[in-house]
Design a protein around this motif. Structure first.
Motif, mmCIF file in Angstrom:
data_model
loop_
_atom_site.group_PDB
_atom_site.id
_atom_site.type_symbol
_atom_site.label_atom_id
_atom_site.label_comp_id
_atom_site.label_asym_id
_atom_site.label_seq_id
_atom_site.Cartn_x
_atom_site.Cartn_y
_atom_site.Cartn_z
ATOM 1 N N SER A 169 37.684 -5.772 36.412
ATOM 2 C CA SER A 169 37.879 -5.027 37.649
ATOM 3 C C SER A 169 36.933 -3.830 37.714
ATOM 4 O O SER A 169 37.042 -2.900 36.924
ATOM 5 C CB SER A 169 39.325 -4.531 37.754
ATOM 6 O OG SER A 169 39.509 -3.797 38.951
ATOM 7 N N GLY A 170 35.996 -3.879 38.644
ATOM 8 C CA GLY A 170 35.116 -2.741 38.872
ATOM 9 C C GLY A 170 34.076 -2.542 37.805
ATOM 10 O O GLY A 170 33.694 -1.396 37.527
ATOM 11 N N ASN A 171 33.594 -3.611 37.189
ATOM 12 C CA ASN A 171 32.528 -3.468 36.220
ATOM 13 C C ASN A 171 31.597 -4.670 36.275
ATOM 14 O O ASN A 171 31.842 -5.632 37.003
ATOM 15 C CB ASN A 171 33.089 -3.251 34.808
ATOM 16 C CG ASN A 171 34.092 -4.328 34.400
ATOM 17 O OD1 ASN A 171 33.862 -5.508 34.618
ATOM 18 N ND2 ASN A 171 35.223 -3.906 33.825
ATOM 19 N N GLY A 172 30.513 -4.612 35.516
ATOM 20 C CA GLY A 172 29.542 -5.688 35.570
ATOM 21 C C GLY A 172 28.297 -5.370 34.772
ATOM 22 O O GLY A 172 28.294 -4.531 33.875
ATOM 23 N N ALA A 173 27.208 -6.034 35.127
ATOM 24 C CA ALA A 173 25.918 -5.875 34.460
ATOM 25 C C ALA A 173 24.823 -5.820 35.524
ATOM 26 O O ALA A 173 24.943 -6.422 36.587
ATOM 27 C CB ALA A 173 25.659 -7.036 33.504
ATOM 28 N N GLU A 174 23.774 -5.070 35.228
ATOM 29 C CA GLU A 174 22.680 -5.002 36.173
ATOM 30 C C GLU A 174 21.353 -4.814 35.457
ATOM 31 O O GLU A 174 21.297 -4.335 34.325
ATOM 32 C CB GLU A 174 22.892 -3.895 37.203
ATOM 33 C CG GLU A 174 23.157 -2.533 36.657
ATOM 34 C CD GLU A 174 23.541 -1.553 37.756
ATOM 35 O OE1 GLU A 174 23.176 -0.374 37.605
ATOM 36 O OE2 GLU A 174 24.194 -1.963 38.731
ATOM 37 N N GLN A 175 20.281 -5.205 36.124
ATOM 38 C CA GLN A 175 18.935 -5.122 35.571
ATOM 39 C C GLN A 175 17.962 -4.730 36.666
ATOM 40 O O GLN A 175 17.965 -5.318 37.755
ATOM 41 C CB GLN A 175 18.536 -6.479 34.967
ATOM 42 C CG GLN A 175 17.149 -6.486 34.342
ATOM 43 C CD GLN A 175 16.773 -7.828 33.739
ATOM 44 O OE1 GLN A 175 15.624 -8.255 33.814
ATOM 45 N NE2 GLN A 175 17.730 -8.533 33.132
ATOM 46 N N ARG A 176 17.148 -3.722 36.389
ATOM 47 C CA ARG A 176 16.120 -3.323 37.355
ATOM 48 C C ARG A 176 14.870 -4.162 37.114
ATOM 49 O O ARG A 176 14.342 -4.219 36.012
ATOM 50 C CB ARG A 176 15.789 -1.839 37.233
ATOM 51 C CG ARG A 176 14.700 -1.398 38.225
ATOM 52 C CD ARG A 176 14.444 0.088 38.190
ATOM 53 N NE ARG A 176 15.539 0.829 38.760
ATOM 54 C CZ ARG A 176 15.727 1.038 40.057
ATOM 55 N NH1 ARG A 176 14.890 0.509 40.935
ATOM 56 N NH2 ARG A 176 16.742 1.743 40.488
ATOM 57 N N ILE A 177 14.387 -4.803 38.172
ATOM 58 C CA ILE A 177 13.196 -5.629 38.119
ATOM 59 C C ILE A 177 12.035 -4.838 38.712
ATOM 60 O O ILE A 177 12.067 -4.472 39.888
ATOM 61 C CB ILE A 177 13.375 -6.944 38.901
ATOM 62 C CG1 ILE A 177 14.708 -7.616 38.535
ATOM 63 C CG2 ILE A 177 12.192 -7.871 38.666
ATOM 64 C CD1 ILE A 177 14.818 -8.026 37.098
ATOM 65 N N GLU A 178 11.027 -4.571 37.908
ATOM 66 C CA GLU A 178 9.859 -3.831 38.363
ATOM 67 C C GLU A 178 8.719 -4.792 38.715
ATOM 68 O O GLU A 178 8.734 -5.967 38.354
ATOM 69 C CB GLU A 178 9.392 -2.862 37.269
ATOM 70 C CG GLU A 178 10.438 -1.873 36.812
ATOM 71 C CD GLU A 178 10.693 -0.744 37.795
ATOM 72 O OE1 GLU A 178 9.978 -0.701 38.826
ATOM 73 O OE2 GLU A 178 11.577 0.084 37.541
ATOM 74 N N GLY A 179 7.709 -4.268 39.420
ATOM 75 C CA GLY A 179 6.512 -5.040 39.722
ATOM 76 C C GLY A 179 6.646 -6.007 40.879
ATOM 77 O O GLY A 179 5.820 -6.927 41.019
ATOM 78 N N LEU A 180 7.653 -5.830 41.738
ATOM 79 C CA LEU A 180 7.773 -6.672 42.927
ATOM 80 C C LEU A 180 6.738 -6.259 43.968
ATOM 81 O O LEU A 180 6.162 -5.169 43.901
ATOM 82 C CB LEU A 180 9.183 -6.576 43.503
ATOM 83 C CG LEU A 180 10.329 -6.974 42.569
ATOM 84 C CD1 LEU A 180 11.656 -6.924 43.314
ATOM 85 C CD2 LEU A 180 10.103 -8.349 41.959
#
Length: 457
Positions: free
Chosen positions: A112-123
């Motif tokens: 509940s209310g959590n997760g994972a994320e990744q910033r993708i650079e160079g787009l």
């Protein structure tokens, strides 16, 4: 590759859910009355057949074999969570687990209310990408994958099944955005949700096309086929007298220049209580240009590359006004204002009182951008749709408003939404007035510089 750490609770105010390839027949040789001629004809036919056979064989030999299309690379690092938590920010109680995997042995689990994320650079700016992935949940509350911070509103798809399924959507980066944040997230419910095998690939050029622009090429006067000019003392008890000659092109840049001058106010009336008429002299001049009566637009994206000085006493702006109703019920969008050491992004519409706006305003301290920020040009963007407006500075959201909340009050154009109608563009440099501050220590001439203005649809 760096990853992005978001503030907890970002997703709680997120937007909507699922976004979402002759036949050549043999020619008979016609015989004649003489056998010699017949023989010659047969020889010719044999030669022709041999040549045709040789040509066909040669053609077949040089034709390249059909090869399968090359799959575009996956821009997500560690897409199946196999390499520990490398490249991912797993936060708020979510975890990487050695179970419930769709690909490999590992997946990410959220509650509940959590997760994972990744910033993708160079787009690439103004480019379309496809995000796909797999997800499942153990309860009723869905597991999501999505994208944010790419120059547009957050987009996601949700998985509600207890077995893995795949879903995807496309999105297009903003005109100044070279990165995006990819996430897997579960909004609510204590039962576990799982995501795995996420893929981000480039699809092609973005959907935006320029419908109007001014690049301010060359030197000299501003193009009067694109702009009109305000004249005189206009608003906010500002010090400057607006005049056309203070706006000009220089080496491909629009210059709006604030100057000191001394001449009589042609509208001076010593008995008037109106500030525009009670000033005996014009002491400062500047320029304000706009597209009213020439160009207006309703939905799309407007981009301005400009440089501001952030000096006390100056008040540069990039803004729009609606064509209908009196202010503020016509709607005002301040894509950029700079005064008091801050950058502002504002929306204003009508209230129940005449001339009294409802403001949705955001401010950012210029010092927070770091040293040298005022020496460079920056990109200001306004994205307008039927549902929402968002202001960006160098690809970072400054302010955003849901248009269900911008309905005019009873003072004028009651019940109408001024942001669902056409607006025209204004660029100006004000001096002093109700917000610009004192010009006592301001060195003249002072300049506000604009590289281009572009409107995309």
């Amino acid at each position: 590759m760096s990853y992005y750490i978001s503030a907890l609770g970002y997703f709680a105010c997120s937007g909507s859910g699922s976004v979402l390839l002759q036949d050549t027949a043999a020619t008979e040789v016609e015989t004649t009355d003489t056998s010699v001629e017949v023989t010659e004809e047969h020889d010719t036919a044999d030669d022709t057949a041999e040549e045709q056979s040789t040509d066909t064989a040669e053609d077949t030999a040089v034709e390249p074999a059909n090869e399968p299309p090359v799959e575009p690379p996956n821009l997500i690092q560690n897409p199946s969570f196999e390499a520990e938590d490398e490249h991912w920010n797993i936060w708020g109680g979510a975890s990487r687990v050695e179970s419930n995997a769709q690909d490999g042995q590992w997946s990410v689990m959220a509650t509940s209310g959590n997760g994972a994320e990744q910033r993708i650079e160079g787009l690439i700016p103004n480019t379309t990408y496809r995000l796909s992935g797999w997800g499942k949940v153990e309860g009723e509350n869905g597991m999501s994958i999505g994208v944010k911070s790419y120059g547009g509103p957050q987009k996601l798809v949700s998985f509600d099944s207890s077995t893995y399924s795949e879903d995807e959507f496309i999105f297009s980066t903003g005109l100044s955005n070279t990165s995006a944040v990819i996430f897997a997230y579960k909004h609510s419910g204590e039962e576990s949700g799982y995501a795995d095998n996420l893929t981000l690939t480039e699809v092609g050029e973005g959907p935006l096309n320029i419908v109007w622009s001014d690049e301010f090429e060359g030197n000299g006067t501003v193009d009067s086929n694109k702009w009109t000019f305000e004249e005189g003392f206009v608003r906010n008890q500002e010090l400057q007298w607006y005049q056309q000659e203070n706006a000009f092109q220089e080496d491909g840049i629009l210059i709006i220049e604030g100057r000191t001058e001394q001449r009589e106010n042609p509208n001076y009336d010593p008995s008037s209580t109106n500030w525009k008429q009670s000033r005996e002299f014009i002491e400062y001049t500047s320029a304000s240009i706009n597209t009213k009566g020439i160009f207006d637009w309703q939905y799309g994206r407007m981009v301005v590359r400009a440089k501001v000085s952030n000096l006390e006493g100056t008040w540069p702006a990039i803004w729009t006004l609606g064509l209908e109703c009196d202010w503020p019920s016509n709607g005002e969008i301040d894509i950029m204002e700079n005064y008091g050491g801050e950058i502002l992004g504002n929306f204003a519409w009508g209230s129940n009182q005449p001339w009294s706006p409802v403001w949705d305003a955001e401010r950012v301290d210029v010092l927070s951008f770091g040293e040298g920020w005022t020496d460079a040009f920056h990109l200001w963007e306004l994205v307008r749709s039927e549902e929402r407006m968002t202001i960006y500075l160098d690809g970072i959201e400054i302010n955003s408003v849901d248009l269900t909340n911008t309905i005019n009050g009873s003072a004028a154009c009651s019940g109408e939404n001024p942001f669902q109608k056409p607006h025209y563009i204004l660029l100006n440099l004000a001096l002093g007035g109700t917000a610009g501050g004192s010009v006592e220590n301001l060195e003249f001439p002072t300049r506000y510089e604009i590289d281009y203005v572009r409107v995309y649809e």
